[in-house]
Design a protein around this motif. Structure first.
Motif, short mmCIF file in Angstrom:
data_model
loop_
_atom_site.label_atom_id
_atom_site.label_comp_id
_atom_site.label_asym_id
_atom_site.label_seq_id
_atom_site.Cartn_x
_atom_site.Cartn_y
_atom_site.Cartn_z
N UNK A 171 -3.24 6.02 -84.12
CA UNK A 171 -3.91 6.19 -85.40
C UNK A 171 -2.83 6.20 -86.49
N UNK A 172 -3.06 5.48 -87.55
CA UNK A 172 -2.09 5.34 -88.63
C UNK A 172 -1.57 6.70 -89.10
N UNK A 173 -0.25 6.81 -89.15
CA UNK A 173 0.39 8.04 -89.62
C UNK A 173 0.49 9.13 -88.58
N UNK A 174 0.11 8.81 -87.33
CA UNK A 174 0.16 9.82 -86.26
C UNK A 174 0.83 9.23 -85.02
N UNK A 175 0.98 10.07 -84.04
CA UNK A 175 1.42 9.65 -82.72
C UNK A 175 0.29 9.93 -81.72
N UNK A 176 -0.95 9.74 -82.16
CA UNK A 176 -2.13 9.99 -81.34
C UNK A 176 -2.98 8.74 -81.25
N UNK A 177 -3.57 8.54 -80.07
CA UNK A 177 -4.46 7.41 -79.82
C UNK A 177 -5.89 7.91 -79.75
N UNK A 178 -6.82 7.14 -80.31
CA UNK A 178 -8.23 7.47 -80.29
C UNK A 178 -8.81 7.01 -78.95
N UNK A 179 -9.29 7.96 -78.18
CA UNK A 179 -9.84 7.67 -76.85
C UNK A 179 -10.99 6.67 -76.94
N UNK A 180 -11.85 6.79 -77.95
CA UNK A 180 -12.98 5.86 -78.09
C UNK A 180 -12.50 4.45 -78.41
N UNK A 181 -11.45 4.32 -79.23
CA UNK A 181 -10.90 3.00 -79.53
C UNK A 181 -10.31 2.37 -78.27
N UNK A 182 -9.69 3.18 -77.43
CA UNK A 182 -9.16 2.69 -76.15
C UNK A 182 -10.31 2.20 -75.29
N UNK A 183 -11.39 2.98 -75.22
CA UNK A 183 -12.55 2.57 -74.42
C UNK A 183 -13.12 1.23 -74.89
N UNK A 184 -13.26 1.06 -76.19
CA UNK A 184 -13.80 -0.19 -76.74
C UNK A 184 -12.87 -1.35 -76.39
N UNK A 185 -11.57 -1.14 -76.56
CA UNK A 185 -10.61 -2.20 -76.27
C UNK A 185 -10.63 -2.57 -74.79
N UNK A 186 -10.74 -1.59 -73.91
CA UNK A 186 -10.78 -1.88 -72.48
C UNK A 186 -12.11 -2.54 -72.09
N UNK A 187 -13.20 -2.14 -72.73
CA UNK A 187 -14.48 -2.82 -72.49
C UNK A 187 -14.35 -4.30 -72.83
N UNK A 188 -13.73 -4.57 -73.95
CA UNK A 188 -13.55 -5.96 -74.39
C UNK A 188 -12.63 -6.70 -73.41
N UNK A 189 -11.51 -6.10 -73.04
CA UNK A 189 -10.55 -6.76 -72.15
C UNK A 189 -11.16 -7.05 -70.78
N UNK A 190 -12.06 -6.20 -70.34
CA UNK A 190 -12.67 -6.40 -69.02
C UNK A 190 -13.90 -7.29 -69.06
N UNK A 191 -14.30 -7.73 -70.28
CA UNK A 191 -15.45 -8.61 -70.41
C UNK A 191 -16.78 -7.89 -70.55
N UNK A 192 -16.74 -6.58 -70.70
CA UNK A 192 -18.00 -5.84 -70.85
C UNK A 192 -18.59 -5.95 -72.25
N UNK A 193 -17.78 -6.38 -73.21
CA UNK A 193 -18.24 -6.47 -74.59
C UNK A 193 -17.69 -7.75 -75.21
#
Length: 84
Positions: free
Chosen positions: A42-64
């Motif tokens: 997330x901009x300005x942080x050293x933290x990742x949004x779990x939901x954004x990771x889920x969406x990205x992995x859904x896309x990478x795996x062809x689920x979305x």
């Protein structure tokens, strides 16, 4: 009365926790970030949004579909790319 304890999975994850969430080493997670498989922190942080990771992995795996222009992740990615 019994006490039920459930694990709380935070939405914002550290690099190490985000890597673990994806089943990767921190170095492997960094490689996925560089390759665009998962988003940057997330901009300005050293933290990742779990939901954004889920969406990205859904896309990478062809689920979305990656073609949906109204996709919240794509809007986030485009905005984040402009500020990076």
């Amino acid at each position: 009365m019994s006490l039920v304890v459930t694990a709380l999975l935070p939405r914002c994850l550290s690099r190490a926790d985000a890597a673990l969430y994806c089943g990767l080493t921190p170095e492997g997670f960094d490689a996925w970030v560089r390759r665009g498989i998962v988003p940057s922190p997330i901009s300005g942080t050293q933290r990742w949004d779990r939901k954004a990771i889920d969406v990205a992995l859904d896309r990478a795996s062809g689920l979305e579909s990656a073609q949906d222009e109204d996709d919240p992740f794509e809007r986030w990615r485009a905005a984040h790319a402009r500020t990076s």
